[in-house]
Design an enzyme around this catalytic site. Structure first.
Site, PDB file in Angstrom:
ATOM      1  N   PHE A 125      36.874 -59.784 -26.221  1.00 36.29           N
ATOM      2  CA  PHE A 125      37.166 -58.360 -26.031  1.00 36.29           C
ATOM      3  C   PHE A 125      36.070 -57.616 -25.277  1.00 36.29           C
ATOM      4  O   PHE A 125      36.288 -56.509 -24.790  1.00 36.29           O
ATOM      5  CB  PHE A 125      37.402 -57.677 -27.395  1.00 36.29           C
ATOM      6  CG  PHE A 125      36.136 -57.371 -28.151  1.00 36.29           C
ATOM      7  CD1 PHE A 125      35.390 -56.230 -27.865  1.00 36.29           C
ATOM      8  CD2 PHE A 125      35.669 -58.230 -29.141  1.00 36.29           C
ATOM      9  CE1 PHE A 125      34.219 -55.946 -28.557  1.00 36.29           C
ATOM     10  CE2 PHE A 125      34.494 -57.955 -29.831  1.00 36.29           C
ATOM     11  CZ  PHE A 125      33.766 -56.809 -29.531  1.00 36.29           C
TER      12      PHE A 125
ATOM     13  N   LYS B 246      44.910 -66.002 -21.215  1.00 29.92           N
ATOM     14  CA  LYS B 246      45.251 -65.432 -22.536  1.00 29.92           C
ATOM     15  C   LYS B 246      44.089 -64.493 -22.867  1.00 29.92           C
ATOM     16  O   LYS B 246      43.054 -64.915 -23.390  1.00 29.92           O
ATOM     17  CB  LYS B 246      45.381 -66.552 -23.576  1.00 29.92           C
ATOM     18  CG  LYS B 246      46.240 -66.219 -24.796  1.00 29.92           C
ATOM     19  CD  LYS B 246      45.828 -64.981 -25.548  1.00 29.92           C
ATOM     20  CE  LYS B 246      44.575 -65.217 -26.370  1.00 29.92           C
ATOM     21  NZ  LYS B 246      44.043 -63.930 -26.945  1.00 29.92           N
TER      22      LYS B 246
ATOM     23  N   GLU C 234      43.509 -60.009 -27.448  1.00 29.00           N
ATOM     24  CA  GLU C 234      44.582 -59.104 -27.886  1.00 29.00           C
ATOM     25  C   GLU C 234      44.040 -57.706 -28.183  1.00 29.00           C
ATOM     26  O   GLU C 234      44.804 -56.764 -28.342  1.00 29.00           O
ATOM     27  CB  GLU C 234      45.288 -59.687 -29.125  1.00 29.00           C
ATOM     28  CG  GLU C 234      44.446 -59.778 -30.396  1.00 29.00           C
ATOM     29  CD  GLU C 234      43.500 -60.978 -30.437  1.00 29.00           C
ATOM     30  OE1 GLU C 234      43.286 -61.619 -29.386  1.00 29.00           O
ATOM     31  OE2 GLU C 234      42.961 -61.258 -31.534  1.00 29.00           O
ATOM     32  N   ARG C 235      42.691 -57.577 -28.224  1.00 26.45           N
ATOM     33  CA  ARG C 235      42.128 -56.250 -28.514  1.00 26.45           C
ATOM     34  C   ARG C 235      41.918 -55.432 -27.242  1.00 26.45           C
ATOM     35  O   ARG C 235      41.689 -54.241 -27.304  1.00 26.45           O
ATOM     36  CB  ARG C 235      40.829 -56.420 -29.300  1.00 26.45           C
ATOM     37  CG  ARG C 235      41.129 -56.979 -30.708  1.00 26.45           C
ATOM     38  CD  ARG C 235      39.914 -57.044 -31.593  1.00 26.45           C
ATOM     39  NE  ARG C 235      39.124 -58.235 -31.350  1.00 26.45           N
ATOM     40  CZ  ARG C 235      38.064 -58.572 -32.077  1.00 26.45           C
ATOM     41  NH1 ARG C 235      37.688 -57.800 -33.079  1.00 26.45           N
ATOM     42  NH2 ARG C 235      37.384 -59.668 -31.806  1.00 26.45           N
TER      43      ARG C 235
ATOM     44  N   SER D 201      33.595 -65.964 -29.886  1.00 26.65           N
ATOM     45  CA  SER D 201      32.630 -66.120 -30.984  1.00 26.65           C
ATOM     46  C   SER D 201      32.391 -67.597 -31.297  1.00 26.65           C
ATOM     47  O   SER D 201      33.187 -68.468 -30.933  1.00 26.65           O
ATOM     48  CB  SER D 201      33.155 -65.395 -32.215  1.00 26.65           C
ATOM     49  OG  SER D 201      34.365 -65.995 -32.610  1.00 26.65           O
TER      50      SER D 201
ATOM     51  N   CYS E 290      26.997 -60.556 -25.442  1.00 25.55           N
ATOM     52  CA  CYS E 290      26.418 -61.855 -25.824  1.00 25.55           C
ATOM     53  C   CYS E 290      24.982 -61.965 -25.321  1.00 25.55           C
ATOM     54  O   CYS E 290      24.260 -62.861 -25.727  1.00 25.55           O
ATOM     55  CB  CYS E 290      27.264 -62.993 -25.292  1.00 25.55           C
ATOM     56  SG  CYS E 290      27.156 -63.142 -23.520  1.00 25.55           S
TER      57      CYS E 290
ATOM     58  N   GLU F 187      24.858 -63.432 -35.905  1.00 25.52           N
ATOM     59  CA  GLU F 187      25.240 -62.462 -34.878  1.00 25.52           C
ATOM     60  C   GLU F 187      25.927 -61.265 -35.548  1.00 25.52           C
ATOM     61  O   GLU F 187      26.928 -61.424 -36.241  1.00 25.52           O
ATOM     62  CB  GLU F 187      26.202 -63.112 -33.878  1.00 25.52           C
ATOM     63  CG  GLU F 187      26.574 -62.188 -32.749  1.00 25.52           C
ATOM     64  CD  GLU F 187      27.452 -62.858 -31.695  1.00 25.52           C
ATOM     65  OE1 GLU F 187      28.453 -63.483 -32.069  1.00 25.52           O
ATOM     66  OE2 GLU F 187      27.129 -62.741 -30.497  1.00 25.52           O
TER      67      GLU F 187
HETATM   68  P1  NAD Z   1      36.804 -64.109 -30.710  1.00 25.93           P
HETATM   69  O1  NAD Z   1      36.307 -65.499 -30.918  1.00 25.93           O
HETATM   70  O2  NAD Z   1      37.262 -63.341 -31.893  1.00 25.93           O
HETATM   71  O3  NAD Z   1      38.041 -64.109 -29.687  1.00 25.93           O
HETATM   72  C1  NAD Z   1      37.963 -64.718 -28.419  1.00 25.93           C
HETATM   73  C2  NAD Z   1      39.329 -65.236 -28.030  1.00 25.93           C
HETATM   74  O4  NAD Z   1      39.732 -66.255 -28.961  1.00 25.93           O
HETATM   75  C3  NAD Z   1      40.412 -64.169 -28.055  1.00 25.93           C
HETATM   76  O5  NAD Z   1      41.241 -64.352 -26.938  1.00 25.93           O
HETATM   77  C4  NAD Z   1      41.145 -64.421 -29.356  1.00 25.93           C
HETATM   78  O6  NAD Z   1      42.514 -64.114 -29.286  1.00 25.93           O
HETATM   79  C5  NAD Z   1      40.954 -65.905 -29.591  1.00 25.93           C
HETATM   80  N1  NAD Z   1      40.827 -66.260 -31.011  1.00 25.93           N
HETATM   81  C6  NAD Z   1      40.179 -65.552 -31.972  1.00 25.93           C
HETATM   82  N2  NAD Z   1      40.228 -66.210 -33.152  1.00 25.93           N
HETATM   83  C7  NAD Z   1      40.908 -67.348 -32.938  1.00 25.93           C
HETATM   84  C8  NAD Z   1      41.280 -68.447 -33.761  1.00 25.93           C
HETATM   85  N3  NAD Z   1      40.976 -68.489 -35.060  1.00 25.93           N
HETATM   86  N4  NAD Z   1      41.968 -69.467 -33.208  1.00 25.93           N
HETATM   87  C9  NAD Z   1      42.305 -69.443 -31.894  1.00 25.93           C
HETATM   88  N5  NAD Z   1      41.966 -68.416 -31.059  1.00 25.93           N
HETATM   89  C10 NAD Z   1      41.296 -67.385 -31.573  1.00 25.93           C
HETATM   90  O7  NAD Z   1      35.651 -63.333 -29.925  1.00 25.93           O
HETATM   91  P2  NAD Z   1      35.578 -61.774 -29.622  1.00 25.93           P
HETATM   92  O8  NAD Z   1      35.264 -61.065 -30.918  1.00 25.93           O
HETATM   93  O9  NAD Z   1      36.744 -61.342 -28.832  1.00 25.93           O
HETATM   94  O10 NAD Z   1      34.303 -61.718 -28.665  1.00 25.93           O
HETATM   95  C11 NAD Z   1      32.999 -61.532 -29.117  1.00 25.93           C
HETATM   96  C12 NAD Z   1      32.264 -62.847 -29.231  1.00 25.93           C
HETATM   97  O11 NAD Z   1      32.229 -63.475 -27.957  1.00 25.93           O
HETATM   98  C13 NAD Z   1      30.809 -62.688 -29.638  1.00 25.93           C
HETATM   99  O12 NAD Z   1      30.500 -63.704 -30.547  1.00 25.93           O
HETATM  100  C14 NAD Z   1      30.046 -62.866 -28.336  1.00 25.93           C
HETATM  101  O13 NAD Z   1      28.719 -63.331 -28.488  1.00 25.93           O
HETATM  102  C15 NAD Z   1      30.897 -63.882 -27.647  1.00 25.93           C
HETATM  103  N6  NAD Z   1      30.676 -63.861 -26.217  1.00 25.93           N
HETATM  104  C16 NAD Z   1      29.972 -64.878 -25.669  1.00 25.93           C
HETATM  105  C17 NAD Z   1      29.699 -64.895 -24.320  1.00 25.93           C
HETATM  106  C18 NAD Z   1      28.912 -66.011 -23.724  1.00 25.93           C
HETATM  107  O14 NAD Z   1      28.842 -66.070 -22.510  1.00 25.93           O
HETATM  108  N7  NAD Z   1      28.315 -66.903 -24.496  1.00 25.93           N
HETATM  109  C19 NAD Z   1      30.153 -63.851 -23.504  1.00 25.93           C
HETATM  110  C20 NAD Z   1      30.893 -62.811 -24.092  1.00 25.93           C
HETATM  111  C21 NAD Z   1      31.147 -62.832 -25.450  1.00 25.93           C
END
Ligand code: NAD
Length: 482
Positions: free
Chosen positions: A152, A176, A179-180, A229, A284, A382
Site C-alpha cells: 500500500f 495485483k 487492496e488498500r 511485509s 521500507c 517493524e
Molecule cells: P502486506 O504484506 O500486507 O501486503 C502486500 C501485498 O500482499 C498486498 O497486495 C496484499 O493484498 C497481499 N497480502 C497481504 N497479506 C497476504 C496474505 N496473507 N496472503 C497473500 N497475500 C497477502 O504489506 P503492506 O502492509 O501492503 O505493505 C507494507 C510492508 O511492505 C512493510 O512491511 C514494508 O516494509 C514493506 N515494503 C517493503 C519494501 C522493500 O523494498 N523491501 C518496499 C515497500 C514496502
C-alpha cells in the site's frame, strides 16, 4: 472503466466486472470518507487475467525490442503529463503529503525511463572460438507471464518498478495491487492502454489473499515479483517457489541510523526526522532506530525532541502537513499498541507530537523514545508508523554490532564528518542500501533495490540490471558450421 465507486478489473484490454461478489471499502485515511469499493477477486477472475496474459505472450515476445521500448517511452510521456493527477491520487488514497506523493511518482517515472533502455540492457554476449571453429552466444528471452503483487505504501512507484521492465523484456504482466490503494492502479492501467500496449499484455486484478494465492499456484504464471511485509513475503516466496516459479520477494525492515558524535547536527537532525516521520514512517527505508554514539547522545536527543514536538500532523491535502495519517484505523491501533509497549517496557518518551482534534482520519501522534534497549521489541520489530527509538552506544563498533543484530537488513545510514568511520560502517554493516549522511538511501532505478537478510527473499532484486536478469531467461548457443 466504470465511473462508479465499484472498481473493475482490467483484463485483455477491457474493464470487466469481477466474477467475485465480495468487496472491500476503501476509505480516505485523512477523514475516513468512502473513496471506492474494491473487488475481492477470486480464482475465476485470476484465471481470466492470466489467460489473457498467456494468450498475448506469443505475439508480444516477437515484437522487436525497439518497438516494445517505444511503447514504454509513450507510457513515460503519459506518466509525465499526468504527474500531478497521479500524485493527487497517491496522496489521497495513501494519506502521504502531496510532495511525498510527487516524489514517489517521479521515482516511478525513473524506473520507466530505465526500462526504455532495453535495446541496450537486454543485449547478450558472444565469444568466438570457444573451441576450434566453435562459437558461443548468450541471449536473453522473456520468462512468460509475470505476476506483480504490490504493497500500500507506494501505489504508483512499485507497480512501475515492475510492469514497464517486465513488459519491455517481452513478458506479459498481471498486477495485483494492494487492496488498500487500488485507485492509482486503475489510473496506471488506463495509461498502459493509452500507451499502446496490446490487449492482454498488461492486466489488473484487484483483490487480497484469495487473488494472491490463485496467482501463486496458477500453472501459467512463470514469475512473481512481490513487495510487502515480511510474513507475506515468506509465504509468497515459499508458495510460488514450490509451484515452480521464479520469485523475488522484497520484505519488511528495521533500519538503523548511526549518528556519530562529530555529526553535523544542522543537516543530521532534519535528515533523521524526515527519514523516521516522513510518510508517517510507512516506508521500507524509514529510519526507525537511531544509534546515538557517545558522547553526544543528550545533545542529539534534545534536538530531535524539539523537532518531533513541532511536527504538524494533518490531512494529506493540507500544505502545512508534515505527517499524514496512517493507512487504516486498525493500523493506527497497532502502532499505538507498540507505543504503549515501549512505555511499559521502560523506554523514555522524550517527545510526543499532537494529532488534529476532532477528525475521523487515522492519525498517530509521533513519538520519540530515548534509552531504548536494543533487545526490546520496539527496537526489533517493524512498527511502520511515526515512532523513532534512540539506542545509545559507546562506540562505532558497538553501534554497528547493534544494527547487525537485527533480523532485517534493508537499509542503514551513518551521519559523521569522519571518512574513516564512514568506511568502516560501509564495510561492516549487514544491510543492502546504505546512506552516508543520507537518511533515506533509495537507490536510483538503474541500481538494484538491494535488501539483505529478512528484508528479502530471492536471488535477483527489483530494479536495475538485477531486474533485467529476473525478467529474462538466458540461452547459450554453441555453434559450429561445416
Ligand atoms: P502486506 O504484506 O500486507 O501486503 C502486500 C501485498 O500482499 C498486498 O497486495 C496484499 O493484498 C497481499 N497480502 C497481504 N497479506 C497476504 C496474505 N496473507 N496472503 C497473500 N497475500 C497477502 O504489506 P503492506 O502492509 O501492503 O505493505 C507494507 C510492508 O511492505 C512493510 O512491511 C514494508 O516494509 C514493506 N515494503 C517493503 C519494501 C522493500 O523494498 N523491501 C518496499 C515497500 C514496502
Amino acid at each position: 472503466m466504470s465511473g462508479s465507486v465499484d472498481l473493475q478489473n482490467y483484463v485483455g484490454g477491457r474493464w470487466v466486472p469481477p466474477v467475485a461478489t465480495g468487496r472491500l471499502e476503501v476509505p480516505d485515511p485523512s477523514d475516513g470518507s468512502l473513496l471506492a469499493r474494491v473487488p475481492r477477486s477470486e480464482a475465476a477472475d485470476v484465471e481470466a487475467a492470466v489467460r489473457a496474459a498467456r494468450d498475448a505472450f506469443p505475439a508480444w515476445r516477437d515484437v522487436p525490442v525497439a518497438e516494445r521500448a517505444r511503447r514504454v517511452i509513450a507510457l513515460r510521456n503519459l506518466l509525465e503529463s499526468h504527474t500531478e493527477d497521479l500524485a493527487r491520487s497517491v496522496s489521497r488514497e495513501n494519506g502521504k503529503t502531496l510532495d511525498e506523493a510527487r516524489g514517489s511518482v517521479r521515482r516511478g517515472i525513473e524506473a520507466t525511463e530505465f526500462a526504455a533502455s532495453a535495446p541496450t540492457t537486454l543485449q547478450g554476449y558472444f565469444l568466438e572460438d570457444v573451441s576450434r571453429g566453435v562459437d558461443s552466444t548468450l541471449l536473453r528471452q522473456p520468462v512468460g507471464v509475470v505476476a506483480g503483487i504490490t504493497p500500500f505504501n507506494f501505489p504508483v512507484m512499485i507497480p512501475l518498478w515492475m510492469a514497464p521492465l517486465a513488459l519491455v523484456c517481452g513478458n506479459t504482466f498481471v498486477l495485483k495491487p494492494s487492496e488498500r490503494v487500488p485507485l492509482s492502479a486503475v489510473f496506471l492501467a488506463r495509461l498502459f492502454g493509452e500507451a499502446g500496449f496490446p490487449a492482454g499484455t498488461f492486466n489488473l486484478v484487484h483483490g487480497d489473499v484469495a487473488a494472491v494465492n490463485a496467482l501463486l499456484t496458477h500453472p501459467a504464471v512463470d514469475a512473481v515479483s512481490f513487495v510487502g511485509s515480511a510474513p507475506t513475503a515468506k509465504h509468497i516466496y515459499t508458495t510460488a517457489a514450490a509451484h515452480g516459479k521464479r520469485v523475488q520477494a522484497l520484505a519488511g525492515a528495521k533500519n538503523h541510523l548511526i549518528v556519530m558524535p562529530d555529526a553535523d547536527l544542522e543537516h543530521t537532525v532534519p535528515a533523521v526526522i524526515s527519514s523516521a516521520f516522513g510518510q508517517s514512517g510507512e516506508r521500507c527505508l524509514a529510519g526507525s532506530v537511531v544509534v546515538a554514539v557517545e558522547p553526544g547522545a543528550d545533545r542529539l536527543v534534545a534536538r530531535l525532541a524539539e523537532a518531533v514536538q513541532n511536527l504538524t500532523v494533518g490531512p494529506s491535502s493540507s500544505d502545512s502537513t508534515e505527517v499524514g495519517p496512517v493507512i487504516r484505523a486498525d493500523h493506527r491501533e497497532k502502532v499505538n499498541r507498540w507505543i504503549r509497549e515501549g512505555e511499559s517496557g521502560g523506554a523514555i518518551v522524550a517527545a510526543r507530537g499532537k494529532v488534529p482534534e476532532s477528525s475521523d482520519g487515522f492519525y498517530v501522534a509521533p513519538v520519540l523514545f530515548d534509552r531504548v534497549q536494543p533487545e526490546m521489541a520496539i527496537a526489533q520489530e517493524e512498527i511502520f508508523g511515526p515512532v523513532l527509538c534512540v539506542v545509545r552506544a559507546g562506540s562505532l563498533t558497538e553501534a554497528i554490532a547493534t544494527a547487525n543484530r537485527s533480523r532485517f537488513g534493508n537499509a542503514a545510514a551513518i551521519f559523521t564528518r569522519d571518512g574513516g568511520a564512514a568506511r568502516t560502517f560501509v564495510h561492516d554493516i549487514q544491510a543492502g542500501m546504505l546512506g552516508v549522511n543520507i537518511g533515506v538511501p533509495a537507490p536510483a532505478a538503474y541500481f538494484p533495490f538491494a535488501g539483505w537478510k529478512g528484508s528479502f527473499y530471492g536471488d535477483l532484486h527489483a530494479t536495475g540490471r538485477d531486474a533485467v536478469e529476473f525478467y529474462t531467461h538466458k540461452k547459450v548457443v554453441t555453434t559450429r558450421w561445416f
